[in-house]
Write an enzyme that holds these catalytic residues in place. Structure first.
Site, PDB file in Angstrom:
ATOM      1  N   GLY A  88      46.990  11.332  19.534  1.00 41.45           N
ATOM      2  CA  GLY A  88      47.932  11.428  20.685  1.00 41.45           C
ATOM      3  C   GLY A  88      48.829  12.488  20.514  1.00 41.45           C
TER       4      GLY A  88
ATOM      5  N   ASP B 229      46.050   2.150  15.309  1.00 40.86           N
ATOM      6  CA  ASP B 229      45.739   1.498  16.526  1.00 40.86           C
ATOM      7  C   ASP B 229      44.730   2.146  17.324  1.00 40.86           C
ATOM      8  OD1 ASP B 229      46.886   4.181  17.173  1.00 40.86           O
ATOM      9  OD2 ASP B 229      47.976   3.398  19.105  1.00 40.86           O
TER      10      ASP B 229
ATOM     11  N   GLU C 139      48.446   6.789  10.642  1.00 40.46           N
ATOM     12  CA  GLU C 139      49.494   6.104  11.319  1.00 40.46           C
ATOM     13  C   GLU C 139      50.599   5.542  10.510  1.00 40.46           C
ATOM     14  OE1 GLU C 139      46.507   6.898  14.125  1.00 40.46           O
ATOM     15  OE2 GLU C 139      46.490   5.830  12.508  1.00 40.46           O
TER      16      GLU C 139
ATOM     17  N   GLY D 180      44.304   9.047  18.130  1.00 41.01           N
ATOM     18  CA  GLY D 180      44.008   9.098  19.504  1.00 41.01           C
ATOM     19  C   GLY D 180      42.578   9.726  19.555  1.00 41.01           C
TER      20      GLY D 180
END
Length: 364
Positions: free
Chosen positions: A97, A176, A168, A145
């Site tokens: 992301g 996530d 992360e 992402g």
């Protein structure tokens, strides 16, 4: 000439938060969004291209807001039979992301930070529940992402250029995009290891642990994509069959093929195994390859009879004595094998090792 970061200091202090927010919104909701993600109908497929190669195709909110409704549209479109998603450029599928923009939004207290995660996760769920075949061509860096855009789809095609990670924890976040779903479903505690360490998986290893469904050489991806878009009303099994036809089989018919496959793989692990195998007795390697093949179809008693024959063949040969000398007696760790290469070990010589000993065969 002033750049945008210089100009901010020329603005009255009370207006700076507003200007900063405008910069964040401009970054997250770029007017160039249409070029950051491309949609095409090619043949019978809807093709999504993440088109930010200079940013390693990092996913921003505007891209999410374009991909989600397009997937919904294609799902209802009778002329779109499957969806393909890929990344532009030669380096990445999607490196994650657009975290820098999310960070700035979070610091400014802007709702875009909430919107990004909410809408990204909704998109992840849409991919995970998509009714039509969804094929992610993860030919390059695939992190964060980018994993969310691929791993939940029914088909994920890795190549030797694939670099997979969920890094992360290194930036104060957590894995996530559904990491709590797909990581604990890996064998043993491998998912926990990947989640805590952010370890980078490369190439075929991404398929070996099930994060990719198929492995195809990068130079065949364009041809694969062409065949995919030509499929007429394909079922998931039709797509799987096509992908299977492109997938290079890991199993090999000889020790020589194993060596060749390891060299083609090119990963550090594969090259290390090539180095290890090159130190072994060529005769022992070929004996062992056939032993394991034959043993898969034998009872324990049949295997022991076979292995007695092999043990006596080794007693008649050269390499066993030379190996013991190099490893256990002189300890120079430099055995001189005869023959010294795999190509010099004939099939006839191996066949003779498996031949019956007649009256001297093991009796059980």
């Amino acid at each position: 000439m002033y750049n945008s970061y210089t100009i901010i200091y020329l603005i009255p202090y009370r207006l700076r938060p507003i200007c900063r927010l405008q910069r964040i919104q401009g970054h997250m909701m770029s007017s160039k969004a249409g070029s950051e993600v491309l949609f095409e109908n090619v043949g019978n497929a809807g093709v999504i291209t993440l088109n930010r190669p200079k940013a390693l195709n990092a996913l921003n909110l505007t891209m999410i807001r374009h991909i989600y409704p397009q997937l919904k549209k294609w799902d209802k479109d009778s002329e779109t039979d499957l969806v393909i998603i890929k990344g532009a450029g030669e380096k990445a599928f999607c490196a994650g992301g657009d975290i820098r923009a999310v960070t700035e939004a979070g610091k400014a207290g802007d709702s875009l930070a909430q919107d990004f995660f909410r809408e990204e996760y909704i998109l992840n769920n849409t991919i995970g529940t998509y009714q039509k075949p969804y094929v992610a061509l993860i030919d390059g860096i695939t992190m964060g992402g980018g994993v969310g855009l691929s791993v939940h789809g029914r088909f994920r095609v890795a190549t030797e250029k694939t670099l997979f990670a969920m890094p992360e924890t290194g930036i104060g976040l957590f894995p996530d995009v559904g990491g709590g779903y797909f990581l604990p479903r890996r064998q043993g505690k491998l998912g926990l290891f990947l989640a805590l360490t952010g370890f980078r998986l490369k190439g075929r290893d991404v398929q070996r642990i099930g994060l990719a469904t198929h492995f195809v050489q990068s130079d065949k991806i364009a041809s694969l994509e062409k065949d995919l878009v030509d499929l007429k009303s394909p079922s998931n099994s039709d797509v799987a069959q096509l992908l299977d036809s492109y997938q290079e089989q890991v199993c090999a018919g000889s020790v020589e093929e194993i060596m060749e496959n390891l060299k083609k793989d090119g990963s550090a692990f594969a090259l290390k195994q090539t180095e290890t195998l090159s130190k072994m007795s060529p005769t022992s390697l070929k004996l062992t390859f056939r032993q394991i093949q034959e043993g898969a179809r034998m009872s324990l008693q049949e295997v022991l009879v076979m292995e007695y024959r092999l043990s006596q063949a080794c007693m008649r040969g050269h390499d066993f004595y030379e190996g013991v000398r190099a490893v256990l007696i002189d300890k120079d760790q430099s055995p001189k094998w005869k023959p010294s290469t795999l190509s010099e070990v004939s099939e006839q010589a191996i066949e003779e090792c498996f031949s019956s000993l007649g009256e001297r065969d093991l009796k059980l």
